[in-house]
Design a protein around this motif. Structure first.
Motif, PDB file in Angstrom:
ATOM      1  N   ALA A  43       0.833  -1.204   0.000  1.00 51.91           N
ATOM      2  CA  ALA A  43       0.000   0.000   0.000  1.00 51.91           C
ATOM      3  C   ALA A  43       0.866   1.251   0.000  1.00 51.91           C
ATOM      4  O   ALA A  43       1.900   1.299   0.650  1.00 51.91           O
ATOM      5  N   PHE A  44       0.430   2.235  -0.758  1.00 49.04           N
ATOM      6  CA  PHE A  44       1.171   3.501  -0.756  1.00 49.04           C
ATOM      7  C   PHE A  44       0.232   4.668  -0.997  1.00 49.04           C
ATOM      8  O   PHE A  44      -0.868   4.497  -1.520  1.00 49.04           O
ATOM      9  N   THR A  45       0.673   5.826  -0.570  1.00 47.60           N
ATOM     10  CA  THR A  45      -0.072   7.045  -0.880  1.00 47.60           C
ATOM     11  C   THR A  45       0.612   7.708  -2.072  1.00 47.60           C
ATOM     12  O   THR A  45       1.784   7.456  -2.346  1.00 47.60           O
ATOM     13  N   HIS A  46      -0.123   8.530  -2.757  1.00 47.34           N
ATOM     14  CA  HIS A  46       0.441   9.202  -3.922  1.00 47.34           C
ATOM     15  C   HIS A  46      -0.104  10.623  -3.971  1.00 47.34           C
ATOM     16  O   HIS A  46      -1.223  10.855  -4.388  1.00 47.34           O
ATOM     17  N   MET A  47       0.706  11.556  -3.490  1.00 42.89           N
ATOM     18  CA  MET A  47       0.271  12.952  -3.468  1.00 42.89           C
ATOM     19  C   MET A  47       1.273  13.803  -4.225  1.00 42.89           C
ATOM     20  O   MET A  47       2.473  13.724  -3.962  1.00 42.89           O
ATOM     21  N   GLU A  48       0.771  14.608  -5.105  1.00 47.19           N
ATOM     22  CA  GLU A  48       1.607  15.526  -5.859  1.00 47.19           C
ATOM     23  C   GLU A  48       2.857  14.850  -6.389  1.00 47.19           C
ATOM     24  O   GLU A  48       3.971  15.352  -6.261  1.00 47.19           O
ATOM     25  N   GLY A  49       2.654  13.702  -6.959  1.00 48.47           N
ATOM     26  CA  GLY A  49       3.752  13.011  -7.603  1.00 48.47           C
ATOM     27  C   GLY A  49       4.637  12.221  -6.667  1.00 48.47           C
ATOM     28  O   GLY A  49       5.543  11.534  -7.107  1.00 48.47           O
ATOM     29  N   GLN A  50       4.399  12.326  -5.367  1.00 48.80           N
ATOM     30  CA  GLN A  50       5.247  11.624  -4.411  1.00 48.80           C
ATOM     31  C   GLN A  50       4.587  10.333  -3.941  1.00 48.80           C
ATOM     32  O   GLN A  50       3.487  10.354  -3.400  1.00 48.80           O
ATOM     33  N   LYS A  51       5.306   9.265  -4.148  1.00 53.52           N
ATOM     34  CA  LYS A  51       4.800   7.968  -3.742  1.00 53.52           C
ATOM     35  C   LYS A  51       5.402   7.640  -2.383  1.00 53.52           C
ATOM     36  O   LYS A  51       6.598   7.794  -2.191  1.00 53.52           O
ATOM     37  N   GLU A  52       4.572   7.212  -1.461  1.00 51.11           N
ATOM     38  CA  GLU A  52       5.124   6.864  -0.153  1.00 51.11           C
ATOM     39  C   GLU A  52       4.474   5.590   0.356  1.00 51.11           C
ATOM     40  O   GLU A  52       3.251   5.495   0.434  1.00 51.11           O
ATOM     41  N   ARG A 110      -9.456  13.411 -15.521  1.00 47.40           N
ATOM     42  CA  ARG A 110      -9.621  14.163 -14.291  1.00 47.40           C
ATOM     43  C   ARG A 110     -11.063  14.126 -13.823  1.00 47.40           C
ATOM     44  O   ARG A 110     -11.334  13.999 -12.636  1.00 47.40           O
ATOM     45  N   MET A 111     -11.959  14.248 -14.742  1.00 47.11           N
ATOM     46  CA  MET A 111     -13.371  14.222 -14.391  1.00 47.11           C
ATOM     47  C   MET A 111     -13.704  12.924 -13.654  1.00 47.11           C
ATOM     48  O   MET A 111     -14.299  12.931 -12.576  1.00 47.11           O
ATOM     49  N   ILE A 112     -13.276  11.820 -14.222  1.00 51.38           N
ATOM     50  CA  ILE A 112     -13.656  10.526 -13.670  1.00 51.38           C
ATOM     51  C   ILE A 112     -12.907  10.225 -12.383  1.00 51.38           C
ATOM     52  O   ILE A 112     -13.494   9.780 -11.391  1.00 51.38           O
ATOM     53  N   SER A 113     -11.611  10.493 -12.360  1.00 51.86           N
ATOM     54  CA  SER A 113     -10.832  10.225 -11.152  1.00 51.86           C
ATOM     55  C   SER A 113     -11.345  11.065  -9.992  1.00 51.86           C
ATOM     56  O   SER A 113     -11.493  10.583  -8.861  1.00 51.86           O
ATOM     57  N   TYR A 114     -11.578  12.308 -10.287  1.00 53.64           N
ATOM     58  CA  TYR A 114     -12.012  13.223  -9.239  1.00 53.64           C
ATOM     59  C   TYR A 114     -13.368  12.797  -8.688  1.00 53.64           C
ATOM     60  O   TYR A 114     -13.605  12.803  -7.482  1.00 53.64           O
ATOM     61  N   ASN A 115     -14.216  12.414  -9.583  1.00 58.60           N
ATOM     62  CA  ASN A 115     -15.554  11.990  -9.197  1.00 58.60           C
ATOM     63  C   ASN A 115     -15.503  10.733  -8.318  1.00 58.60           C
ATOM     64  O   ASN A 115     -16.194  10.642  -7.300  1.00 58.60           O
ATOM     65  N   ILE A 116     -14.669   9.805  -8.700  1.00 60.62           N
ATOM     66  CA  ILE A 116     -14.532   8.578  -7.908  1.00 60.62           C
ATOM     67  C   ILE A 116     -13.978   8.911  -6.522  1.00 60.62           C
ATOM     68  O   ILE A 116     -14.456   8.412  -5.511  1.00 60.62           O
ATOM     69  N   HIS A 173      -0.908   4.803 -12.747  1.00 60.40           N
ATOM     70  CA  HIS A 173      -0.764   6.079 -13.445  1.00 60.40           C
ATOM     71  C   HIS A 173      -0.741   7.223 -12.433  1.00 60.40           C
ATOM     72  O   HIS A 173      -1.689   7.436 -11.687  1.00 60.40           O
ATOM     73  N   ALA A 174       0.365   7.947 -12.419  1.00 61.26           N
ATOM     74  CA  ALA A 174       0.591   8.951 -11.382  1.00 61.26           C
ATOM     75  C   ALA A 174      -0.526   9.995 -11.350  1.00 61.26           C
ATOM     76  O   ALA A 174      -1.008  10.382 -10.294  1.00 61.26           O
ATOM     77  N   TYR A 175      -0.921  10.414 -12.531  1.00 63.79           N
ATOM     78  CA  TYR A 175      -1.884  11.511 -12.586  1.00 63.79           C
ATOM     79  C   TYR A 175      -3.238  11.086 -12.036  1.00 63.79           C
ATOM     80  O   TYR A 175      -3.901  11.828 -11.310  1.00 63.79           O
ATOM     81  N   THR A 176      -3.638   9.873 -12.387  1.00 58.63           N
ATOM     82  CA  THR A 176      -4.898   9.345 -11.890  1.00 58.63           C
ATOM     83  C   THR A 176      -4.866   9.287 -10.362  1.00 58.63           C
ATOM     84  O   THR A 176      -5.797   9.719  -9.688  1.00 58.63           O
ATOM     85  N   MET A 177      -3.772   8.748  -9.843  1.00 64.68           N
ATOM     86  CA  MET A 177      -3.665   8.603  -8.395  1.00 64.68           C
ATOM     87  C   MET A 177      -3.638   9.962  -7.703  1.00 64.68           C
ATOM     88  O   MET A 177      -4.270  10.155  -6.674  1.00 64.68           O
ATOM     89  N   ASP A 178      -2.891  10.883  -8.305  1.00 62.02           N
ATOM     90  CA  ASP A 178      -2.837  12.220  -7.727  1.00 62.02           C
ATOM     91  C   ASP A 178      -4.223  12.861  -7.688  1.00 62.02           C
ATOM     92  O   ASP A 178      -4.588  13.527  -6.725  1.00 62.02           O
TER      93      ASP A 178
END
Lengths: 913, 407
Positions: A233-242, A366-372, A398-403
Motif C-alpha cells: 500500500a502507498f499514498t500518492h500525493m503531488e507526484g510523491q509515492k510513499e 480528471r473528471m472521472i478520477s475526481y468523481n470517484i 498512473h501517477a496523474y490518476t492517483m494524484d
C-alpha cells in the motif's frame, strides 16, 4: 562433475545444449590447481539447484535430462515435453472482467532437498523438525501475475494451454501430459466473464470454470495483499509515492474501492466480513468508452498516455473562466478549480476535430478520477472509515490518476482521510479466486514468507498485457536486446509539459518522475512473488515491527545517484568476472551482455522512480544485482577467486594461530578483533579494495592493514566488550552460551579474521554458529563453502577439529571417530547455518528457519562486514549482546555514518537490551 | 410534447403586458452558459398606492407596487441579444427610478453569477449601467427561500413520470440541501434565511452534458441534445450488469441486470466508431450518467448532514422529465427510499431572483407575494416561453403576481 549436469541451464535448443557440453569439457580440462577445494566445491554446488536454497527461484529451473527437445518447449505443441521437469505449475485462477482478463498462477518447486547427513545432524541439534511445517501444502514457489485484454481471450487460452496451467491446477503431483484431462477439472474464476466464457473454456481446454463471487474475491485478494506483502500500500500525493506500513491489528475497517469498468465500494470489516456499500457507473469503462469515441485511440493505454501531454484548460470550464480570472475565494474555490468538466466545448465554432485528443483525454481522466475520489470519500465519511484503498485496472499505476483521486479525497476530507493504492491493484479479484482453493495453503503466510523479485521477464508476465510467453533464456536475451534497442526510452528522461494551472482547487500538474507513463517502464512494477514458507523473522530483534534493515535512506536523491554511479562503475568489472566464471564462452558473453543491459535498465528505472519496486534501500539495490546475475544464470562469478583466496589464506593460518596462542588471553582478544577488522579489507564489493589487490599479495595486504590499525578506532567499544568477556579482576563473568557469527567475505576475511575469533569463543566454552549466505553474492563465503574451509583449517587445529566434529561439520571424520574417541571430552559444537539470503546485505525480517532456530539459544551476535553491519543493521537493536565489526571501505559512507574516513574501523558493542 | 424552436432569439414582438405596464427592478444572473433575467412589471391599474391589504406586516407606511415578476433567459454566448432586450424594454431606466435617482444618473442593476464580474465593462459600455455584484450563493439561497416560502406549488417530486406537488410546511422548511445544477453543480446546506454553507459540489454538471454532448453528437443546442436523449436507448452504449453477467442479475449485492455497470462501457468495441452510434443513444447515456451522478453525490451529502429534503434546481434540469426522473431514481436508490428528490418550478431563476431580492437592502423593504395567483402559461405571458423551447408544462416559469413595498 555430477554437479554440473544438474546445472540449471535453461537453453532448450540444440545450440545451447552443445555449448553446455563444451563447457563441461572446458571444466573437465581445466588445470586443477586448486584440486582439493575444487572437487569439494563442485560437489557442494549441486544442491544450489535444489530447494534447499531458498532464493533460487527467479530463474526457471528445468531439468533437461532425458529431454531431446526440438525448438522451444513453450511453443504450442504439447507433445514436446520434459519428463524430468521439477518445476511444477499448479493452481491457476482467473478474473475475467469486462475489459481485461487477469490471471494468477502458482509454480511450485518439488521439495527435493538432498538428504544431507550434515544438515540432518544440524537440524537435530537445533531441534528443527523437518516434517511438519513444510510438508503440506505450500512447498515454496512463485506466484505470477499476467493479464490479457478480454477481447483477445484466445491469447489467454493459448497461454494457459502452452504452460499447461489448466492441468497443473489439479492436485496432480507430477503431471503426466499423456494422461487424459480430468473430466471434472475446474479452474477457479471470478468476474462476469466467468459466466460468459464458461463454455469456451470447456470447449478449448476441457476444464470447467468454478465461479467465485466477485466481491468475496476482491476482498480476499485485498486482505491477502495488505497482510502478506510489505510494500503493497502507498499514498500518492503531488507526484510523491510513499509506502505505508499497515499495522495488521489496525487494518479493519477500511473502504475498498475497486475501479474496473464500473466502480464498487466495499466496506471491509475483517476476513470475509464485508458489505458493498456503494459504487458508481462512472468508471474505467466510461473513461475508455468515451475516450475511444472522442479520440480514436486504439487502446486504453494509448488513451492514458495521451493524457500525459494534455492541458485540460481548453476543455474544462474553470472557476476563473466564469469569474473573469478571479478566484471565488469566499467558498474556497481558486481560479483554476474545474467548475464544469467539458464546460468549454460548448463553443459553437469548434468541432470535435478542433480539440486536441491529449486535452480531451486529460479532461476526461480528471473528471472521472475526481468523481470517484469524491464519492469514495463521502462513503468513507458515512461509515467513519479513515483509510480508502483504491484498486482495479483503471489506475494502472498512473501517477496523474492517483494524484487526482488523492487530491479529491484530501480536498473533500480536509486532510482527514487518506487515499491509498495497491501495487497489485489489478489482481485483487484473481488473487481472491486463487485464495478460494481450499488447499492453497496461503492462509497463514506472513510478510516474511514472501520475497518479491523483478526478473526481466516480469514486464511481460507481470505488467504488460501479454504476448506470446517467453520460453527460455535465449528468448529472454533476444527480447532483452530488442527491449533495450527499442526502449532507450526506459532510460531517457521523459519530457513533461510545463506545469500549468489545470487544477481542481489549485491542483497542479504533478511534476514528478512518477508521472512518466510508458507501457514498458510502468510494466516493471509488479514482480513475481516468491513464496518461501521457511523464512522467518529473526527472533532476537528487539522490535521487529519498527526494524528497518537499511541504514542509508535512498529516498535522498543524491544518495541514490551516488550508489547508482558506484554500481554502474563497478558493472564492467563484474561482467568480466561473470563471463570468465562461465568459461568465457560466446554464450557467456551474450548472457553477460544481457545481464549488463538488464541491470542498467533496472538502475535507470529506479533512478527515475525510486519507489518503482517498493521502498528502495541499498540492500535492495545490491540484492537486485545478484538476482539479476542469477537470472542470466551466472551462478557464482567469484568462484575461482574465492577458491584462490581461501587457499592462500588457509596456508598462512597455522602461523597466525601459533602467534595468537603465544599471547595472554586478554591481549589475544584485542588481536583477534584487530584481525577481524584488518581482514575485512578483502572485499570485492569495494572499488577501493579491488584497486588495492593489484598492489600486493593477500598476506602482505593483511599485515599492512593490521599494522596500520591504531586504537582508538573511529567507533571503539572494545573496552566494554573486553569487560563483558573478562569482567573485573575478582569476578569472572559467565561465558556466552552460543554466539552467532555473521561472516562476510571468503579468503582472508573469514579464514584469518572470523575463524580465529570463532576458535577463541569455542575455547571459552561458547557454542559457535557461523552464519553464511545461502547463495553466492560477490565474494561472500556461502554456507555451502564454509564446511570445507573449516575442515581444512581443522587439519591444523585441534580446537576447531573437535568443535567441528561436535557440530557435525566433519561428516566423514565423525563417522570414523565415533568408535575411537568416545573417551575424549566432547567440545562445544561449531556449526554452520545458511542465512536464507543471496545478497551482500541481510534483512533480518527474512531469515532461514535454521538461523531462526539457532538464534533461540544465542546470547551473542557478531555481525561482520560493511554489508551486514553497516549498510544494514547498523541501527538494529537485539535482545542479546551484539558486536558489529567492519572496516569502512567507502569514503562517502565513512563520512556519512561515522564522520570518518575510508579504512576507518567500526567496533560497536551493544549489550543486550 | 412539441419540439421547441431551436433558435434562441429574443422574441421580436413586444410582450403584451410589458408594453403597457411599467417595468422595473431588473436583476441578472450571468452564468457560464446562460443569462437569467428577472424583472418586475407593475400592473397597469396598480400604480403607487398605500398598502391596504397587508397591514399586518408592518409596512403600512410605504408605497406598494402591485404587479408581476417576469423571467427570461439567454445564452451567455449571445449576450448581445440580452443587452438588446434590456435596451428595447428600457428595463434599465425603470430599474432605477424608484431608487430616488434620476434616469440620467448612474444606474446600478443587481447581478450575480460569474459573468457579473466578467461582463461588467460590457454593460457599462453598452447600457451605461453598473452591475451591482451580489454573491452567487447568497442569491441562490435567497431565491430558493423566497420561492419555497412564498410561492404555492413551487416544489414537486417526480417519480416514474408522475409529477406531484409537495406541500412544504413553512415551519419545517429548514434545514434542506439545495443542489444547483448549472454548468457545474453547487450543493448548499440551508439552515435558515441567510444561513447556509456550500458543503459540496461537483464539476460534472450541465456544462459537462452539453460540452460532451456537443462533441459527441454535433447537436446545435442544449435543448436539441436533451430532446435527442428522449428517443435514445442507452443499452447500446452503456455496459449493463447483465452484459457482464451474461444476462443474469448480480442479486447478491442487489444489482439488476439492467443496472448500468459502466457508462459508455460498451463504446470500447473495436469495430465501431463514433459515427456508428446513434446520437440519440449517446445523449441518453450521457444524460443518465450525469443525472445519476448528481443524484448520488447529493444524497451522500444530504445523508452526511441528516437532511431529508433535497431540492434540485438550475438550468440543467429545464423541467426535462427524464432528467428529473433519473435524479429522483438515483436518490431513491441510494437512500433506499429514505430521501426524496424535489424540484422547483422556477429552477433556473434562483440566482436572478435572489439578486432581485437584494434590492430590499437598498430601498425596498419587502417583496411580498400575494396568495399567488398562478397564471397558467400561455403565449401571452411573460418571458419564460420566449427563449426556451416551449416543450412541456413543466418547463414553464410562470410569472408571479406580487407586490413590492417601497420605503
Amino acid at each position: 562433475m555430477a554437479g554440473l549436469t544438474q546445472h540449471p541451464i535453461l537453453g532448450t535448443n540444440d545450440t545451447i545444449k552443445e555449448e553446455e557440453k563444451k563447457k563441461q569439457e572446458v571444466d573437465q580440462t581445466k588445470p586443477l590447481s586448486l584440486d582439493k577445494l575444487e572437487g569439494q566445491t563442485e560437489k557442494d554446488m549441486a544442491p544450489v539447484t535444489g530447494s534447499s536454497i531458498h532464493r533460487s527461484g527467479s530463474r526457471p529451473q528445468l531439468d533437461l535430462s532425458k529431454a531431446a527437445i526440438q525448438g522451444t518447449f513453450e511453443e504450442r505443441d504439447p507433445t514436446i515435453l520434459l519428463p524430468n521437469q521439477s518445476d511444477h505449475l499448479s493452481h491457476l485462477a482467473l478474473d475475467i472482467g469486462g475489459s481485461l482478463i487477469k490471471l494468477v498462477y502458482f509454480s511450485r518447486h518439488e521439495d527435493q532437498s538432498i538428504d544431507d547427513k550434515r544438515k540432518k545432524t544440524l537440524k537435530e541439534r537445533l531441534g528443527i523438525s523437518n516434517g511438519g511445517r513444510r510438508s503440506y501444502p505450500v512447498l515454496g514457489g512463485r506466484l505470477h501475475f499476467v493479464k490479457f485484454e478480454t477481447t483477445k481471450i484466445n491469447e489467454c487460452l493459448d497461454f494457459i494451454y502452452s504452460k499447461q496451467l489448466h492441468r497443473g491446477g489439479m492436485d496432480v503431483r507430477i503431471w503426466n501430459p499423456d494422461a487424459p484431462t480430468n473430466e471434472n477439472a475446474v479452474i477457479k474464476a471470478t468476474g462476469g466473464g466467468a459466466y460468459k466464457f464458461a463454455d469456451l473454456f470447456k470447449e478449448r481446454l476441457g476444464v470447467g470454470l468454478d465461479k467465485e463471487d466477485e466481491m468475496n474475491c476482491l476482498v480476499a485478494g485485498a486482505n491477502f495483499l495488505l497482510k502478506a506483502i510489505r510494500h503493497e500500500a502507498f499514498t500518492h500525493m503531488e507526484g510523491q509515492k510513499e509506502f505505508v506500513q499497515i499495522d495488521q491489528n489496525e487494518l479493519y475497517p477500511y473502504l475498498l474501492v475497486n475501479i474496473g469498468s464500473g466502480v464498487s465500494m466495499i466496506k471491509v470489516d475483517g476476513e470475509g466480513k464485508f458489505q458493498r456499500v456503494s459504487g458508481t457507473n462512472v468508471g474505467g469503462g466510461t473513461y475508455w468508452g468515451l475516450g475511444r469515441l472522442l479520440t480514436k485511440c486504439k487502446s486504453f493505454d494509448e488513451l492514458l498516455e495521451l493524457s500525459q501531454r494534455g492541458d485540460n484548460r481548453t476543455i474544462d470550464m474553470l472557476v476563473g473562466d466564469i469569474y473573469g480570472g478571479m478566484d471565488y475565494s469566499k467558498i474556497g474555490l481558486s481560479a483554476s478549480t474545474i467548475a464544469s468538466s467539458f464546460g468549454k466545448t460548448i463553443s459553437e465554432n469548434k468541432e470535435l476535430e478542433d480539440y486536441r485528443p491529449e486535452d480531451i483525454s486529460l479532461s476526461l481522466l480528471r473528471m472521472i478520477s475526481y468523481n470517484i475520489g469524491q464519492i469514495s470519500y463521502l462513503n468513507a465519511l458515512r461509515f467513519g472509515l479513515k483509510r480508502i484503498f483504491f484498486g482495479g485496472f483503471f489506475i494502472r499505476g498512473h501517477a496523474y490518476t492517483m494524484d487526482t483521486i488523492s487530491f479529491a479525497v484530501q480536498f473533500w476530507s480536509k486532510g482527514e482521510a487518506q487515499a491509498m493504492f495497491l501495487r497489485h491493484e489489478g489482481f485483487l479479484g484473481a488473487l481472491g479466486a486463487f485464495m478460494s482453493y481450499e488447499k492453497h495453503g496461503l492462509d497463514d503466510l506472513m510478510v516474511h514468507h514472501l520475497v518479491e523479485r523483478f526478473p526481466m521477464g516480469a514486464p511481460y508476465t507481470g505488467g504488460k498485457i501479454h504476448g506470446p510467453p517467453l520460453g527460455d533464456l535465449n528468448e529472454k536475451i533476444s527480447w532483452m536486446e530488442k527491449f533495450v534497442r527499442k526502449g532507450t526510452e526506459i532510460t531517457a528522461p521523459v519530457p513533461m509539459d510545463p506545469p500549468g494551472t489545470t487544477g481542481l482547487g489549485g491542483f497542479e500538474v504533478p511534476s514528478s518522475k512518477g508521472g512518466t507513463l510508458r507501457s514498458d517502464a510502468s510494466a516493471l512494477n509488479i514482480g513475481v512473488l516468491h513464496l518461501v514458507p521457511t523464512l522467518e523473522v529473526f527472533p532476537l530483534l528487539v522490535d521487529p515491527k519498527s526494524y528497518e534493515p537499511n541504514t542509508i535512506d535512498l529516498s535522498d536523491h543524491s544518495e541514490l545517484e551516488y550508489w547508482f554511479t558506484v554500481l554502474s562503475g563497478h558493472l564492467p568489472d563484474l561482467v568480466d568476472k561473470a563471463v570468465a566464471s562461465e568459461g568465457g564462452t560466446e554464450d557467456a558473453k551474450r548472457r553477460g551482455d544481457a545481464f549488463a543491459r538488464a541491470f542498467s535498465a533496472h538502475l535507470a528505472r529506479l533512478m527515475e522512480e525510486p519507489a518503482a519496486y517498493g521502498k528502495l534501500g541499498l540492500a535492495n539495490l545490491l540484492e537486485l544485482r545478484e538476482e539479476c546475475l542469477r537470472e542470466f544464470q551466472f551462478v557464482d562469478c567469484y568462484r575461482s577467486i574465492k577458491q584462490r583466496e581461501n587457499e592462500a589464506s588457509l596456508a598462512v593460518l597455522p602461523d597466525l594461530l601459533m602467534e595468537l596462542d603465544s599471547m595472554s588471553e586478554e591481549t589475544r582478544m584485542l588481536s583477534l578483533i584487530e584481525g577481524v577488522l584488518a581482514a575485512n579489507i578483502f572485499d570485492w564489493g569495494s572499488r577501493a579494495c579491488v584497486d588495492l589487490y593489484h598492489k600486493g599479495t593477500i598476506i602482505e595486504i593483511y599485515r599492512m592493514s593490521r599494522d596500520k590499525m591504531h586504537r582508538p578506532w573511529r567507533v571503539d567499544d572494545f573496552d566494554v566488550f573486553q569487560k563483558r568477556m573478562f569482567g573485573s579482576r575478582d569476578k569472572k563473568p559467565r561465558p556466552h552460551k552460543r554466539a552467532l557469527l555473521f561472516v562476510d567475505n571468503s579468503g582472508a576475511d573469514v579464514v584469518l579474521g572470523m575463524l580465529p575469533l570463532a576458535r577463541e569463543l569455542l575455547r571459552r566454552g561458547t557454542e559457535v554458529v557461523l552464519v553464511a549466505n545461502s547463495l553466492p553474492a560477490l565474494n561472500d563465503v556461502t554456507a555451502m563453502e564454509l564446511p570445507e574451509i573449516v575442515a581444512e583449517a581443522a587439519k591444523h587445529c585441534d580446537i576447531l577439529r573437535r568443535a567441528a566434529e561436535a557440530g557435525g561439520l566433519l561428516v566423514d571424520a565423525m563417522i570414523s571417530n565415533l568408535d575411537g574417541s568416545k573417551g575424549n571430552p566432547s567440545s562445544v559444537p561449531l556449526m554452520v547455518v545458511e542465512n536464507g539470503c543471496g545478497s551482500p546485505c541481510i534483512d533480518l525480517r527474512q531469515v532461514s528457519s535454521e538461523l531462526a532456530a539457532a538464534a533461540k539459544e544465542a546470547d551473542l551476535i557478531i555481525l561482520e562486514g560493511m554489508g551486514r553491519a553497516l549498510h544494514t543493521n547498523f541501527n538494529a537493536r537485539f535482545k542479546c549482546d551484539a558486536l558489529k565489526l567492519a572496516m569502512v571501505k567507502n569514503q562517502r559512507l565513512a563520512e556519512k555514518l561515522i564522520k570518518g574516513n575510508i579504512y576507518d574501523c567500526v567496533c560497536r558493542y551493544e549489550p543486550a537490551s | 410534447m412539441e419540439i421547441g424552436n431551436l433558435e434562441n432569439h429574443v422574441q421580436s414582438e413586444p410582450m403584451e403586458e410589458s408594453s403597457q405596464a411599467q417595468i422595473s427592478h431588473l436583476a441578472l444572473d450571468i452564468g457560464g452558459s446562460l443569462i437569467k433575467l428577472v424583472y418586475f412589471s407593475q400592473n397597469s391599474d396598480g400604480g403607487c398606492s398605500k398598502s391596504s391589504v397587508q397591514v399586518s406586516n408592518g409596512n403600512e407606511g410605504g408605497p406598494v407596487l402591485q404587479g408581476k415578476l417576469h423571467f427570461a433567459k439567454f445564452e451567455t454566448a449571445k449576450i448581445h441579444d440580452c443587452i438588446d432586450f434590456i435596451q428595447s424594454k428600457q428595463l434599465r431606466v425603470t430599474g432605477c427610478q424608484h431608487n430616488g435617482a434620476s434616469a440620467n444618473e448612474k444606474c446600478v442593476i443587481k447581478a450575480t453569477g460569474g459573468g457579473a464580474y466578467k461582463f461588467a465593462d460590457l454593460f457599462k459600455e453598452k447600457l451605461g449601467i453598473c452591475l451591482g455584484k451580489e454573491d452567487e450563493m447568497d442569491s441562490l439561497v435567497a431565491g430558493a427561500n423566497f420561492l419555497l416560502k412564498s410561492v404555492h406549488n413551487e416544489a414537486f417530486t417526480y417519480m416514474d413520470g408522475q409529477k406531484e406537488f409537495a406541500q412544504i410546511d413553512q415551519e419545517d422548511l429548514y434545514p434542506y440541501l439545495l443542489v444547483n445544477i448549472g454548468s457545474g453543480v453547487s450543493m448548499i446546506k440551508v439552515d435558515g434565511p441567510g444561513k447556509f454553507e456550500r458543503v459540496s459540489g461537483t464539476n460534472v454538471g450541465g456544462g459537462t452534458f452539453w460540452g460532451l454532448g456537443r462533441l459527441l453528437t454535433k447537436c446545435k443546442s442544449f435543448d436539441e441534445l436533451l430532446e435527442l436523449s428522449h428517443r435514445g436507448n442507452n443499452r447500446v452504449v452503456d455496459m449493463l450488469v447483465g452484459d457482464i453477467y451474461g444476462g443474469t442479475d448480480y442479486k447478491k449485492i442487489g444489482l439488476s441486470s439492467t443496472a448500468i455497470a459502466s457508462s459508455f462501457g460498451k463504446a470500447i468495441s473495436d469495430n465501431k466508431e463514433l459515427e456508428d452510434y446513434k446520437p440519440e443513444d449517446i445523449s441518453r447515456s450521457l444524460l443518465r450518467m450525469i443525472s445519476n451522478n448528481i443524484g448520488q453525490i447529493s444524497y451522500l451529502n444530504a445523508l452526511r448532514f441528516g437532511l431529508k429534503r433535497i431540492f434540485f434546481a438550475g438550468f440543467f434540469l429545464r423541467g426535462h422529465a427524464y432528467t428529473m426522473d433519473t435524479i429522483a431514481v438515483a436518490v431513491h436508490f441510494w437512500s433506499k427510499g429514505e430521501a426524496k428528490a424535489m424540484f422547483l418550478r422556477h429552477e433556473g431563476f434562483l440566482g436572478a431572483l435572489g439578486a432581485f431580492m437584494s434590492y430590499e437592502k437598498h430601498g425596498f423593504d419587502n417583496l411580498m407575494v400575494h396568495q399567488l395567483v398562478q397564471q397558467s402559461p400561455s403565449a401571452s405571458h411573460g418571458g419564460d416561453k420566449t427563449h426556451g423551447p416551449a416543450d412541456s408544462e413543466l418547463n414553464d416559469n410562470p410569472s408571479i403576481n406580487c407586490s413590492i413595498y417601497l420605503s
